[in-house]
Every structure is written in C-alpha cells, then in structure tokens.
Motif scaffolding. Structure first.
Motif, short mmCIF file in Angstrom:
data_model
loop_
_atom_site.label_atom_id
_atom_site.label_comp_id
_atom_site.label_asym_id
_atom_site.label_seq_id
_atom_site.Cartn_x
_atom_site.Cartn_y
_atom_site.Cartn_z
N SER A 117 -39.14 -74.96 36.91
CA SER A 117 -37.90 -75.09 36.25
C SER A 117 -37.76 -75.07 34.82
N VAL A 118 -36.68 -74.60 34.19
CA VAL A 118 -36.63 -74.50 32.80
C VAL A 118 -35.04 -75.43 32.56
N GLU A 119 -35.55 -76.24 31.64
CA GLU A 119 -34.30 -77.03 31.27
C GLU A 119 -34.06 -76.81 29.71
N ARG A 120 -33.03 -76.66 29.44
CA ARG A 120 -32.53 -76.31 27.99
C ARG A 120 -31.74 -77.28 27.41
N THR A 121 -32.22 -77.95 26.51
CA THR A 121 -31.08 -78.85 25.94
C THR A 121 -30.80 -78.70 24.39
N GLY A 122 -29.97 -79.49 23.83
CA GLY A 122 -29.67 -79.15 22.47
C GLY A 122 -28.55 -78.23 21.98
N GLY A 123 -28.81 -77.61 20.75
CA GLY A 123 -27.69 -76.85 20.49
C GLY A 123 -26.42 -77.47 19.91
N ILE A 124 -25.61 -76.79 19.55
CA ILE A 124 -24.44 -77.34 18.66
C ILE A 124 -23.61 -78.34 19.44
N ALA A 125 -23.43 -77.68 20.71
CA ALA A 125 -22.74 -78.73 21.81
C ALA A 125 -23.50 -79.53 22.54
N ALA A 126 -24.97 -79.56 22.33
CA ALA A 126 -25.81 -80.56 22.93
C ALA A 126 -25.67 -80.52 24.44
N LEU A 127 -25.45 -79.32 25.08
CA LEU A 127 -25.27 -79.14 26.40
C LEU A 127 -26.63 -79.03 27.27
N THR A 128 -26.88 -79.42 28.22
CA THR A 128 -28.24 -79.29 29.17
C THR A 128 -27.72 -78.30 30.32
N ARG A 129 -28.65 -77.22 30.30
CA ARG A 129 -28.82 -76.36 31.25
C ARG A 129 -29.91 -76.46 32.16
N VAL A 130 -29.98 -76.21 33.17
CA VAL A 130 -31.23 -76.25 34.18
C VAL A 130 -31.17 -75.16 35.27
N TRP A 131 -32.38 -74.50 35.11
CA TRP A 131 -32.54 -73.24 36.06
C TRP A 131 -33.75 -73.66 36.92
N THR A 132 -33.78 -73.59 38.48
CA THR A 132 -35.00 -73.75 38.91
C THR A 132 -34.97 -72.62 40.12
N VAL A 133 -36.53 -72.31 40.32
CA VAL A 133 -36.71 -71.50 41.42
C VAL A 133 -37.82 -72.04 42.26
N THR A 134 -37.78 -71.67 43.37
CA THR A 134 -38.90 -72.31 44.40
C THR A 134 -39.59 -71.12 45.03
N ALA A 135 -40.80 -70.83 44.59
CA ALA A 135 -41.52 -69.70 45.38
C ALA A 135 -42.19 -70.27 46.39
N GLU A 136 -41.62 -70.13 47.69
CA GLU A 136 -42.25 -70.44 48.96
C GLU A 136 -43.25 -69.70 49.79
N THR A 137 -42.75 -68.25 49.65
CA THR A 137 -43.52 -67.62 50.45
C THR A 137 -44.57 -66.91 49.82
N GLU A 138 -45.55 -66.33 50.34
CA GLU A 138 -46.71 -65.79 49.74
C GLU A 138 -46.20 -64.73 48.77
N ARG A 139 -45.43 -63.95 49.14
CA ARG A 139 -44.79 -62.89 48.42
C ARG A 139 -44.22 -63.31 47.02
N ALA A 140 -43.43 -64.12 47.09
CA ALA A 140 -42.82 -64.98 46.12
C ALA A 140 -43.83 -65.62 45.20
N LYS A 141 -44.81 -66.33 45.77
CA LYS A 141 -45.88 -67.05 44.96
C LYS A 141 -46.73 -66.04 44.10
N SER A 142 -47.14 -64.67 44.74
CA SER A 142 -48.04 -63.63 44.26
C SER A 142 -46.91 -63.02 43.03
#
Length: 99
Positions: free
Chosen positions: A4-29
């Motif tokens: 997960s990546v959380e971005r906070t701050g900036g002029i508007a002080a907004l928070t954005r979060v991006w999340t990925v879950t690598a569950e399969t062996e292919r995704a993990k690799s």
C-alpha cells in the motif's frame, strides 16, 4: 503480499491510498523484485520522521507512507526516486487498473 502507498499533504492536504494484494505465485514473483529493489533500511519508517526530514525545505509537498508486507517506509515527495518511484507508480497503476 499486501502493498500500500498512502500519499498525504500537498496544498489541499488530501490523502490518497493505493493498495495491491499479490496473492498468486505469479503476482508475488512480479512484485517481489520491485519491493526488494527499494532500500528499506535507509529511509524513515514513520510519516512524522519523514516530515521532520523535509521540514522547511519545500512546503506543501506530499509525504508517502509505503508498506509492503512487514516493511515500512515514509518518504518526502522529493525522495521518491529510483526504485521507490517504480514501486509507487506500479502500485498506483495496479490499484487504479483493478477498479
């Protein structure tokens, strides 16, 4: 592995979060090399520490809180370069594609 990546701050002080879950062996690799390329031990672990590091240098910039499995990092925007930039951009793109 959850990333997960959380971005906070900036002029508007907004928070954005991006999340990925690598569950399969292919995704993990696919995600493991991106995660391993980042210098986790060379950066602050908390947003407060990252903000203190960047304080006064460039107001209204973003702070990124990055988590990958048990690893933690927090970086001011200007330090999100190299492998960190790849991890942040890849996570953001994958999270937005999954919507």
């Amino acid at each position: 592995m959850k990333i997960s990546v959380e971005r906070t701050g900036g002029i508007a002080a907004l928070t954005r979060v991006w999340t990925v879950t690598a569950e399969t062996e292919r995704a993990k690799s696919e995600w493991q090399p991106i995660v391993e390329a980042c210098p986790w031990d060379a950066v602050p672990k908390t947003v407060r520490a990252a903000a203190a590091e960047a304080e006064g240098s460039q107001p209204d910039r973003f702070i990124y809180s990055i988590r990958a499995g048990q690893r933690r990092a927090a970086l001011p925007e200007q330090r999100v370069t190299g492998p960190w930039r790849v991890l942040v951009d890849s996570t953001r793109a994958a999270a937005e594609d999954s919507r």
